[in-house]
Design an enzyme around this catalytic site. Structure first.
Site, PDB file in Angstrom:
ATOM      1  CB  SER A 127      -0.892   0.013   1.244  1.00  0.00           C
ATOM      2  OG  SER A 127      -1.544   1.261   1.411  1.00  0.00           O
ATOM      3  CE1 TYR A 140      -4.202  -2.766   4.750  1.00  0.00           C
ATOM      4  CE2 TYR A 140      -3.267  -0.577   4.495  1.00  0.00           C
ATOM      5  CZ  TYR A 140      -3.701  -1.761   3.947  1.00  0.00           C
ATOM      6  OH  TYR A 140      -3.635  -1.949   2.588  1.00  0.00           O
TER       7      TYR A 140
END
Length: 247
Positions: A127, A140
């Site tokens: 990400s 996360y």
């Protein structure tokens, strides 16, 4: 004919990537927890297999059924938005079990065959949150940042055998699995004390421009699979590219 195995192929980036590779003439092993959720076209070059990346037996069965794999795309993942202090440890472990340990387990499962053939590419999808701090996404980000470091080291480890390890870093795309899997957790993970901080952030997210299309990620994964250089990172989406250049 080359074969790609993609985890988390029922929707989002995984589904788009499976369709993209199929269009390029590859045989696609599309994996997901529940194959009944597949919306992939029927084709002799598409095989849909059940796979839970947190289950060793499931991984072994899927890899055995797939046969020789030229490229592994570790796309399966779940998102988490919440304050660190309010996130229960069992949920944190669930995030790491899928995003971090699941990716590592998949690598362990396919490395022996790639090493023996002295060819193959492992592509781990992380990400753009790993490129710049993102509020309320510490856990996360940690699960994905671990894969960044893991893949960088793995690339050196496997390069000796002619096997490549790559990272694809998607930018902001609210239709992705991250958003879908995060929404139901938000209410319980944002204490009242954070209301003044979290409110404007969620408003910004809601009004933010989508900078990463699913096709952007599929194209980045394809490039990573085709590239024969030692390049490690492939940004996907305008914001991810900008962050990568800035870094």
């Amino acid at each position: 004919m080359n074969t790609v195995m993609i985890t988390g192929s029922s929707s989002g980036y995984g589904l788009e990537t499976a369709c993209y590779f199929h269009a390029q003439g590859w045989t696609v092993i599309a994996t997901m927890r529940d194959p009944r959720a597949s919306s992939l076209p029927v084709s002799e070059r598409i095989q849909v297999l059940p796979l839970d990346v947190t289950d060793a037996n499931s991984i072994a069965a899927a890899v055995e059924a797939a046969g020789p794999i030229d490229a592994l795309v570790n796309n399966a993942g779940i998102g988490l938005i919440g304050a660190v202090e309010a996130t229960p440890m069992p949920l944190i472990r669930q995030i790491f079990d899928t995003n971090t340990f699941g990716t590592i387990a998949m690598c362990q499962a396919v490395i022996p065959q790639m090493r023996e053939r002295q060819s193959g590419t492992i592509i781990n999808v992380t990400s753009s949150a790993t490129l710049t701090p993102m509020p309320l996404a510490a856990l996360y980000t940690a699960s994905k940042q671990a894969i960044e470091g893991f893949t960088g080291s793995l690339a050196h480890e496997l390069g000796y055998f002619g096997v490549r390890a790559r990272l694809v870093e998607p930018g902001y795309g609210p239709t992705t699995r991250f958003a879908a899997n995060s929404q139901f957790r938000i209410a319980d993970l944002i204490p009242d004390a954070y209301a003044g901080f979290a409110g404007p952030i969620f408003e910004a997210f809601a009004g933010a421009e989508v900078t990463t299309r699913e096709s952007d990620v599929a194209e980045a994964v394809w490039l990573a699979a085709q590239d024969r250089t030692d390049r490690l990172r492939y940004a996907a989406g305008a914001d991810a590219v900008a962050l990568a250049l800035a870094g």
